[in-house]
Design a protein around this motif. Structure first.
Motif, PDB file in Angstrom:
ATOM      1  N   MET A  72       0.833  -1.199   0.000  1.00 35.62           N
ATOM      2  CA  MET A  72       0.000   0.000   0.000  1.00 35.62           C
ATOM      3  C   MET A  72       0.873   1.256   0.000  1.00 35.62           C
ATOM      4  SD  MET A  72      -2.652   1.124   2.982  1.00 35.62           S
ATOM      5  CE  MET A  72      -3.349  -0.536   3.060  1.00 35.62           C
ATOM      6  N   LYS A  73       0.460   2.246  -0.815  1.00 39.78           N
ATOM      7  CA  LYS A  73       1.250   3.480  -0.920  1.00 39.78           C
ATOM      8  C   LYS A  73       0.338   4.695  -0.794  1.00 39.78           C
ATOM      9  CE  LYS A  73       4.306   1.266  -4.252  1.00 39.78           C
ATOM     10  NZ  LYS A  73       4.416   1.022  -5.702  1.00 39.78           N
ATOM     11  N   LEU A  74       0.820   5.679  -0.084  1.00 40.06           N
ATOM     12  CA  LEU A  74       0.091   6.937   0.045  1.00 40.06           C
ATOM     13  C   LEU A  74       0.786   7.988  -0.821  1.00 40.06           C
ATOM     14  CD1 LEU A  74      -2.150   8.540   1.541  1.00 40.06           C
ATOM     15  CD2 LEU A  74      -0.426   9.098   3.279  1.00 40.06           C
ATOM     16  N   TYR A  75       0.083   8.471  -1.839  1.00 40.47           N
ATOM     17  CA  TYR A  75       0.609   9.542  -2.701  1.00 40.47           C
ATOM     18  C   TYR A  75       0.209  10.872  -2.093  1.00 40.47           C
ATOM     19  CZ  TYR A  75       1.519   5.995  -6.272  1.00 40.47           C
ATOM     20  OH  TYR A  75       1.999   4.910  -6.951  1.00 40.47           O
ATOM     21  N   GLU A  76       1.195  11.758  -1.979  1.00 40.30           N
ATOM     22  CA  GLU A  76       0.925  13.038  -1.324  1.00 40.30           C
ATOM     23  C   GLU A  76       1.900  14.084  -1.824  1.00 40.30           C
ATOM     24  OE1 GLU A  76       1.954  13.186   2.811  1.00 40.30           O
ATOM     25  OE2 GLU A  76       4.038  12.782   2.366  1.00 40.30           O
ATOM     26  N   ARG A 116      -1.655  12.308   7.345  1.00 35.82           N
ATOM     27  CA  ARG A 116      -0.498  11.917   8.160  1.00 35.82           C
ATOM     28  C   ARG A 116      -0.817  12.030   9.652  1.00 35.82           C
ATOM     29  NH1 ARG A 116       2.327  15.198   4.627  1.00 35.82           N
ATOM     30  NH2 ARG A 116       2.790  16.693   6.281  1.00 35.82           N
ATOM     31  N   MET A 117      -1.535  13.097  10.026  1.00 38.30           N
ATOM     32  CA  MET A 117      -1.901  13.243  11.445  1.00 38.30           C
ATOM     33  C   MET A 117      -2.822  12.103  11.877  1.00 38.30           C
ATOM     34  SD  MET A 117      -2.513  17.337  12.122  1.00 38.30           S
ATOM     35  CE  MET A 117      -3.061  16.976  13.810  1.00 38.30           C
ATOM     36  N   PHE A 118      -3.779  11.762  11.005  1.00 37.81           N
ATOM     37  CA  PHE A 118      -4.701  10.671  11.320  1.00 37.81           C
ATOM     38  C   PHE A 118      -3.936   9.366  11.540  1.00 37.81           C
ATOM     39  CE2 PHE A 118      -7.851   7.406  10.546  1.00 37.81           C
ATOM     40  CZ  PHE A 118      -9.015   7.922  11.089  1.00 37.81           C
ATOM     41  N   LEU A 119      -3.004   9.082  10.641  1.00 37.30           N
ATOM     42  CA  LEU A 119      -2.207   7.854  10.762  1.00 37.30           C
ATOM     43  C   LEU A 119      -1.335   7.891  12.015  1.00 37.30           C
ATOM     44  CD1 LEU A 119      -1.156   7.392   7.021  1.00 37.30           C
ATOM     45  CD2 LEU A 119      -2.882   6.077   8.298  1.00 37.30           C
ATOM     46  N   VAL A 171      -0.222   4.102  12.782  1.00 33.40           N
ATOM     47  CA  VAL A 171      -0.090   3.319  11.547  1.00 33.40           C
ATOM     48  C   VAL A 171       0.949   3.982  10.644  1.00 33.40           C
ATOM     49  CG1 VAL A 171      -1.277   2.656   9.407  1.00 33.40           C
ATOM     50  CG2 VAL A 171      -2.454   2.437  11.619  1.00 33.40           C
ATOM     51  N   SER A 172       1.789   3.159  10.040  1.00 39.70           N
ATOM     52  CA  SER A 172       2.814   3.658   9.130  1.00 39.70           C
ATOM     53  C   SER A 172       2.537   3.177   7.715  1.00 39.70           C
ATOM     54  CB  SER A 172       4.190   3.164   9.602  1.00 39.70           C
ATOM     55  OG  SER A 172       5.184   3.601   8.706  1.00 39.70           O
ATOM     56  N   VAL A 173       2.611   4.066   6.746  1.00 40.52           N
ATOM     57  CA  VAL A 173       2.350   3.725   5.339  1.00 40.52           C
ATOM     58  C   VAL A 173       3.440   4.349   4.480  1.00 40.52           C
ATOM     59  CG1 VAL A 173       0.707   3.995   3.418  1.00 40.52           C
ATOM     60  CG2 VAL A 173      -0.159   3.686   5.753  1.00 40.52           C
ATOM     61  N   ASP A 174       3.902   3.604   3.472  1.00 34.62           N
ATOM     62  CA  ASP A 174       4.891   4.170   2.544  1.00 34.62           C
ATOM     63  C   ASP A 174       4.301   5.373   1.828  1.00 34.62           C
ATOM     64  OD1 ASP A 174       6.771   2.306   3.170  1.00 34.62           O
ATOM     65  OD2 ASP A 174       6.321   0.983   1.478  1.00 34.62           O
ATOM     66  N   PRO A 232      -8.464  10.109 -11.038  1.00 34.04           N
ATOM     67  CA  PRO A 232      -8.966  11.044 -12.066  1.00 34.04           C
ATOM     68  C   PRO A 232      -9.216  12.448 -11.522  1.00 34.04           C
ATOM     69  CG  PRO A 232     -10.217   8.978 -12.089  1.00 34.04           C
ATOM     70  CD  PRO A 232      -9.344   8.950 -10.864  1.00 34.04           C
ATOM     71  N   SER A 233      -9.365  12.599 -10.222  1.00 33.25           N
ATOM     72  CA  SER A 233      -9.593  13.922  -9.652  1.00 33.25           C
ATOM     73  C   SER A 233      -8.326  14.778  -9.670  1.00 33.25           C
ATOM     74  CB  SER A 233     -10.080  13.816  -8.199  1.00 33.25           C
ATOM     75  OG  SER A 233     -11.297  13.118  -8.140  1.00 33.25           O
ATOM     76  N   ALA A 234      -7.184  14.146  -9.912  1.00 31.24           N
ATOM     77  CA  ALA A 234      -5.905  14.873  -9.968  1.00 31.24           C
ATOM     78  C   ALA A 234      -5.634  15.642  -8.675  1.00 31.24           C
ATOM     79  CB  ALA A 234      -5.848  15.809 -11.182  1.00 31.24           C
ATOM     80  N   THR A 235      -5.906  14.977  -7.558  1.00 31.43           N
ATOM     81  CA  THR A 235      -5.656  15.580  -6.251  1.00 31.43           C
ATOM     82  C   THR A 235      -4.742  14.668  -5.444  1.00 31.43           C
ATOM     83  OG1 THR A 235      -7.643  14.477  -5.403  1.00 31.43           O
ATOM     84  CG2 THR A 235      -7.887  16.782  -6.123  1.00 31.43           C
ATOM     85  N   VAL A 236      -4.094  15.242  -4.451  1.00 33.37           N
ATOM     86  CA  VAL A 236      -3.426  14.466  -3.409  1.00 33.37           C
ATOM     87  C   VAL A 236      -4.044  14.871  -2.087  1.00 33.37           C
ATOM     88  CG1 VAL A 236      -1.226  14.056  -4.563  1.00 33.37           C
ATOM     89  CG2 VAL A 236      -1.550  16.176  -3.254  1.00 33.37           C
ATOM     90  N   PRO A 237      -4.092  13.947  -1.126  1.00 30.93           N
ATOM     91  CA  PRO A 237      -3.532  12.600  -1.133  1.00 30.93           C
ATOM     92  C   PRO A 237      -4.473  11.579  -1.782  1.00 30.93           C
ATOM     93  CG  PRO A 237      -4.575  13.008   0.963  1.00 30.93           C
ATOM     94  CD  PRO A 237      -4.696  14.281   0.167  1.00 30.93           C
ATOM     95  N   PHE A 238      -3.870  10.450  -2.183  1.00 29.09           N
ATOM     96  CA  PHE A 238      -4.681   9.259  -2.488  1.00 29.09           C
ATOM     97  C   PHE A 238      -3.898   8.019  -2.120  1.00 29.09           C
ATOM     98  CE2 PHE A 238      -2.531  10.069  -6.547  1.00 29.09           C
ATOM     99  CZ  PHE A 238      -2.110   8.815  -6.948  1.00 29.09           C
ATOM    100  N   LEU A 239      -4.631   6.957  -1.884  1.00 27.98           N
ATOM    101  CA  LEU A 239      -4.062   5.703  -1.393  1.00 27.98           C
ATOM    102  C   LEU A 239      -4.158   4.661  -2.497  1.00 27.98           C
ATOM    103  CD1 LEU A 239      -3.110   4.488   1.422  1.00 27.98           C
ATOM    104  CD2 LEU A 239      -5.497   3.746   1.701  1.00 27.98           C
ATOM    105  N   GLU A 240      -3.073   3.930  -2.723  1.00 28.64           N
ATOM    106  CA  GLU A 240      -3.086   2.868  -3.732  1.00 28.64           C
ATOM    107  C   GLU A 240      -2.892   1.523  -3.040  1.00 28.64           C
ATOM    108  OE1 GLU A 240       0.318   2.645  -6.445  1.00 28.64           O
ATOM    109  OE2 GLU A 240      -1.062   2.206  -8.091  1.00 28.64           O
ATOM    110  N   PHE A 241      -3.796   0.606  -3.327  1.00 27.14           N
ATOM    111  CA  PHE A 241      -3.694  -0.744  -2.758  1.00 27.14           C
ATOM    112  C   PHE A 241      -2.823  -1.629  -3.654  1.00 27.14           C
ATOM    113  CE2 PHE A 241      -7.814   0.853  -1.185  1.00 27.14           C
ATOM    114  CZ  PHE A 241      -7.597   0.713   0.168  1.00 27.14           C
ATOM    115  N   GLU A 242      -2.493  -2.791  -3.108  1.00 27.92           N
ATOM    116  CA  GLU A 242      -1.636  -3.727  -3.842  1.00 27.92           C
ATOM    117  C   GLU A 242      -2.240  -4.135  -5.182  1.00 27.92           C
ATOM    118  OE1 GLU A 242       1.470  -4.428  -2.923  1.00 27.92           O
ATOM    119  OE2 GLU A 242       1.130  -3.109  -1.216  1.00 27.92           O
ATOM    120  N   ASP A 243      -3.579  -4.185  -5.255  1.00 31.29           N
ATOM    121  CA  ASP A 243      -4.236  -4.605  -6.502  1.00 31.29           C
ATOM    122  C   ASP A 243      -4.344  -3.456  -7.510  1.00 31.29           C
ATOM    123  OD1 ASP A 243      -6.251  -2.995  -5.565  1.00 31.29           O
ATOM    124  OD2 ASP A 243      -7.760  -4.577  -5.408  1.00 31.29           O
TER     125      ASP A 243
END
Lengths: 203, 203
Positions: A1-5, A16-19, A24-27, A48-59
């Motif tokens: 899992m990756k967090l784009y920001e 980040r504050m929520f995590l 919880v730690s996320v790449d 498609p919204s062209a915003t950050v942050p977004f989260l990408e799952f392994e799939d």
């Protein structure tokens, strides 16, 4: 899992504050928004919204929107609860999350994007009067929060919640655009000093 | 428990649809918004935001904000789930709820309040250019939804969710202000015909 920001921006900070509050730690992967990377095909294929942050799952599937990402982690790891445990708590926290997001956080970002140079060439549409109107909304929301915080320790009640994260990030962005906490808002200042000193505020 | 609303408005309709899908019945009280009743002391003592709908509990506490009220009922009665069962479902539904609320429902209400006479004397601030910009955003969101609905039956996935309620109420308000579903949006029209024919759409 990756967090784009993009680390300097306020919405990624909310996640980040929520995590941090969840432990919880996320790449994290930086998207260079000032250089327009959020609008490249590689990124809009994911969000498609062209915003950050977004989260990408392994799939390869992705979740965008700050609160939606937080909601995912709340469901994955319910404790400590930041969206509320009981139905009434969940409703009340969601209400305050919306009120401070709309009236404070989004309002002051709207001021930045519309009534200041904002992100420069990246701004596709600006409406100065709308921006100024939203600066006034953010100011009024701070006055409202000050009255509310006379009666309870946190934005949504007796416990720290996602609404405190949103309000803190909103007020710090207010400071960034030189709208300080009004001098007579002692309750809001007391609340601010406490939540800003939590380790999560530096996440 | 009482639900304060004004029946003709789109946000109260969202809550009524949500309750209809849940099979929950709540006493409803009409607040005469066109005559300004939402701004009377009697109402703002319950909901300082001066908006409808809001929910009042037996102890006198209130929850405002459409999604927060829905969230309360989801927690009280989880089935049928309208916010998602698994963490990934909850995140994805929250994402689409936000996307259609911001880009369609709120966008077209913004057009109404800013670029048309709206609610007349009740409008405290209008910004025509901002209103027109939001009409275009609503239009673009319909085009986006049409592309998305080529690949799945509902707005947020394989099952009906709160995002479908928000999108339906948004599109019906688009129709009210004479912005129809674009003629070439066959996927969106197929989705619309189905969700508009559910009993909840008449709630």
């Amino acid at each position: 899992m990756k967090l784009y920001e993009f680390e300097a921006f306020p919405n990624p900070r909310r996640v980040r504050m929520f995590l941090a509050e969840k432990g919880v730690s996320v790449d994290r992967i930086q998207v260079n928004v000032p250089e327009g990377e959020h609008r490249t095909d590689a990124i809009t294929a994911k969000n498609p919204s062209a915003t950050v942050p977004f989260l990408e799952f392994e799939d390869g599937t992705c979740i965008s929107e700050t609160t939606a990402i937080s909601r995912y982690f709340e469901a994955k790891q319910p404790k400590p609860s930041l969206f509320g445990a009981t139905p009434a708590d969940q409703g009340r926290i969601d209400m305050w999350q919306r009120r401070v997001e709309d009236g404070l956080f989004n309002a002051i970002l709207t001021y930045f994007h519309h009534a200041t140079p904002g992100l420069g060439e990246l701004e596709l549409y600006q409406n100065k009067d709308w921006g100024e109107n939203n600066r006034e909304r953010a100011h009024k929301t701070m006055l409202w929060l000050d009255r509310e915080l006379a009666n309870r320790p946190y934005v949504a009640g007796d416990t720290y919640s996602i609404a405190d994260i949103t309000a803190l990030c909103g007020i710090d962005f207010c400071k960034f655009v030189e709208l300080d906490i009004p001098a007579d808002c002692a309750n809001l200042q007391r609340w601010y000093d406490e939540v800003a000193s939590r380790p999560s505020a530096a996440a």
